[in-house]
Design a protein around this motif. Structure first.
Motif: not given
Length: 193
Positions: A1-5, A28-31, A52-56, A165-169
């Motif tokens: 995936m290249k983009s997530i809402s 993590i999305l940014a990385k 978090g996205t902007i900082d990375h 469903v998951d409890d980790t990113i």
């Protein structure tokens, strides 16, 4: 995936684990070079994911209806800001700009977004993955309620199984990347007409 809402709260809540996880999700999305599509606010859990996205050095697309521009305090550091006329147009644009949807903690607005996008999938209007990030057990009761819907005959198991469903990113992103869409409902294909 290249983009997530990412659907989540405009409030921070009171659980530090959720606040930290929201920021980490953005990082993590940014990385992973996944564009964040979200509600454009710089406050609440929404703001934490965006920061978090902007900082990375990640890409961010914020979508906000005009009447919320001052209430939710628009994040000025976004890659792209889109202002819509109303909430429905906001959801449609977020849908169009995303290859998947992730639900993290939030309130009524988050539930509205989750149930609408899940219903669209159930109806065959999209085949994009939908994931719940169950941070610190936040969505345990929702998952239990969904299981009750299946048990009582109001929801098909396959439609519930379409929501990962998951409890980790990292675990949730893996499940979303490996998602197999539901077959198109019979009544939406030519044989069913």
């Amino acid at each position: 995936m290249k983009s997530i809402s990412v659907f989540c709260g405009s409030s921070e809540g009171n659980d530090p684990t959720i606040i930290d996880s929201a920021y980490n999700l953005g990082a993590i999305l940014a990385k992973n070079h996944i564009t964040l599509v979200y509600g454009a606010a710089k406050i609440g859990i929404m703001g934490k994911v965006a920061q978090g996205t902007i900082d990375h050095k990640g890409k961010t697309i914020g979508v906000i209806p005009n009447f919320l521009r001052t209430k939710e305090i628009v994040n000025e550091g976004l890659t792209e800001l889109i202002v819509t006329q109303n909430m429905h147009d906001r959801k449609v644009l977020m849908y169009e700009k995303s290859e998947g949807f992730m639900i993290i903690p939030g309130g009524f607005g988050t539930m509205d977004e989750f149930f609408e996008i899940t219903t669209w999938g159930q109806l065959g209007l999209h085949t994009k993955p939908i994931g719940i990030l169950n941070i610190n057990g936040y969505y345990d009761a929702l998952i239990q309620q969904c299981n009750k819907m299946v048990e009582r005959g109001f929801l098909k198991q396959r439609n519930l199984d379409a929501v990962v469903v998951d409890d980790t990113i990292d675990g949730l992103l893996t499940k979303m990347n490996n998602y197999t869409p539901l077959p198109t409902p019979k009544w939406l294909n030519k044989e069913g007409l």
